[in-house]
Design an enzyme around this catalytic site. Structure first.
Site, mmCIF file in Angstrom:
data_model
loop_
_atom_site.group_PDB
_atom_site.id
_atom_site.type_symbol
_atom_site.label_atom_id
_atom_site.label_comp_id
_atom_site.label_asym_id
_atom_site.label_seq_id
_atom_site.Cartn_x
_atom_site.Cartn_y
_atom_site.Cartn_z
ATOM 1 N N HIS A 41 0.831 -1.197 0.000
ATOM 2 C CA HIS A 41 0.000 0.000 0.000
ATOM 3 C C HIS A 41 0.872 1.256 0.000
ATOM 4 O O HIS A 41 1.529 1.562 0.982
ATOM 5 C CB HIS A 41 -0.892 -0.035 1.252
ATOM 6 C CG HIS A 41 -1.828 1.121 1.362
ATOM 7 N ND1 HIS A 41 -1.730 2.072 2.362
ATOM 8 C CD2 HIS A 41 -2.893 1.472 0.594
ATOM 9 C CE1 HIS A 41 -2.694 2.957 2.217
ATOM 10 N NE2 HIS A 41 -3.416 2.621 1.168
ATOM 11 N N ASP A 70 -1.018 5.353 -6.500
ATOM 12 C CA ASP A 70 -2.127 6.308 -6.577
ATOM 13 C C ASP A 70 -1.677 7.375 -7.562
ATOM 14 O O ASP A 70 -0.542 7.861 -7.477
ATOM 15 C CB ASP A 70 -2.396 6.952 -5.213
ATOM 16 C CG ASP A 70 -2.959 5.971 -4.199
ATOM 17 O OD1 ASP A 70 -3.901 5.238 -4.535
ATOM 18 O OD2 ASP A 70 -2.448 5.954 -3.063
ATOM 19 N N HIS A 83 -0.810 10.339 -3.496
ATOM 20 C CA HIS A 83 -2.096 9.864 -2.968
ATOM 21 C C HIS A 83 -3.206 10.891 -3.060
ATOM 22 O O HIS A 83 -4.365 10.555 -3.298
ATOM 23 C CB HIS A 83 -1.939 9.427 -1.505
ATOM 24 C CG HIS A 83 -3.227 8.970 -0.902
ATOM 25 N ND1 HIS A 83 -4.069 9.797 -0.188
ATOM 26 C CD2 HIS A 83 -3.855 7.764 -0.941
ATOM 27 C CE1 HIS A 83 -5.137 9.128 0.195
ATOM 28 N NE2 HIS A 83 -5.037 7.896 -0.256
#
Ligand code: G3P
Ligand code: CA
Length: 355
Positions: A41, A70, A83
């Site tokens: 992540h 992202d 992000h």
């Protein structure tokens, strides 16, 4: 008691078989493993600042199956790995360009050219008060890393795949596609162009595409005609992640039916599958995983953090046991890819022994 134990064991075995069946029957799936996949992540973000190239290289070395990106766009339409649509939480933009905030006080990435973005240095995530969101993690860092472009990051991963002789996939999230469209930019199209340029657009076993926005995923499938597997992320309505999407409705049977039309799986918030523990410490589960599996949808919940455990969970190992054994999810987004990888192997080995 013995009968209960046997029943649980049979149930777990059938869940694993079902999981493997999903793997084998989803020809477009990136899943080629007989255990749940580990998605790093934002990279190995528990150890190095999120979405920096060092964090991505570390995730690769730690055994992640996929590394997450992202993605947002610059003013000149370049896909960068970040992000937020804002820059100030993870970069020094307020110091480098103090006069470039909008009226709301935020520094929008889409207001900066790539040349300007390259002048910024990335740091650990900080809240509006300027304090580290995870103070126990990597300490304040200035000047070591920049904000990578998507092309740079996937070139790094391709290079590591070659030098390490081990293939790790991409797990790309388009952030706020509707916002980008309102600014005159087409984020899904820009992402697909980068993937095509890098030779990844035709590798469904190595690339997942994810979004909180159904419209972005539908655009990818029906307009851009990608065969890459699509994951519908599910937020909580209370987060106001996307004002036009009702995530409570998305989790109903009708909502999941609609998702299954265009997506290969869902990425739910982990508390949408696990509700806490009862007075005896037993995990309380929702039926979302069961209903998603009934529709052939993969399940990749987010976010597994050893330093931020859900209520009723005593350890990172227990968290994985609940999700791997009781819920039989197909993968997890983890800030700790090394530990999640080890636990993914341990639980699948235990499941194998029970057969
Ligand atoms: O994309 C899965 C997970 O990363 C969603 O949460 O906010 O970290 O992008 P977020
Ligand atoms: Ca994400």
């Amino acid at each position: 008691m013995q009968r209960l134990t046997n029943t649980r064991a049979r149930f777990r075995r059938s869940l694993w078989r079902f999981c493997l069946l999903c793997v084998l029957t989803q020809g477009e799936s990136a899943l080629a493993t007989e255990r749940p996949i580990v998605i790093a992540h934002r990279g190995a973000s528990a150890y190095l600042p999120e979405h920096t190239l060092p964090a991505k290289a570390m995730a690769h070395a730690m055994g992640a199956d996929f590394i997450e990106q992202d993605v947002v766009l610059t003013s000149d339409g370049v896909a960068i790995v970040l992000h937020d649509i804002h820059l100030e939480s993870t970069t020094d933009v307020a110091q480098v360009f103090p006069d470039r905030a909008r009226d709301d006080g935020r520094f929008y990435a889409i207001d900066f050219s790539l040349e300007e973005i390259r002048q910024l240095r990335a740091h650990e995530r900080r809240g509006p008060d300027g304090e580290a969101v995870f103070p126990q993690r990597f300490p304040a860092m200035n000047g070591l890393s920049s904000v990578p472009t998507l092309a740079e990051e996937i070139a790094l991963i391709a290079g590591l795949n070659k030098s390490r002789g081990h293939k790790v996939g991409l797990y790309v999230e388009m952030k706020a596609s509707a916002f980008h469209r309102s600014e005159g930019q087409d984020l899904p199209a820009a992402v697909m162009q980068v993937l095509e340029d890098g030779g990844w657009a035709e590798q469904p076993e190595l690339v997942f595409l994810q979004s909180f926005e159904p419209d972005a995923l539908r655009q990818l499938k029906y307009e851009l005609k990608t065969d890459l597997p699509l994951i519908q992320l599910i937020a909580e309505n209370a987060w106001d992640e996307n004002g036009s999407v009702d995530y409570d409705a998305m989790r109903t049977d009708a909502g999941l039916d609609a998702v299954a039309e265009y997506a290969s799986g869902i990425g739910p918030f982990l508390m949408q599958l696990y509700r806490g523990a009862d007075d005896q410490g037993r995990a309380q589960l929702t039926d979302l995983a069961k209903r998603a599996k009934e529709r052939g949808l993969l399940i990749h919940p987010y976010t597994f953090r050893a330093d931020q455990l859900p209520p009723g969970i005593a350890s990172f190992e227990e968290l994985h046991r609940v999700f791997f054994e009781d819920l039989a999810v197909d993968g997890v987004f983890s800030d700790f890819p090394d530990r999640s990888r080890a636990l993914s192997e341990r639980f699948v080995n235990q499941a194998e022994k029970q057969r």
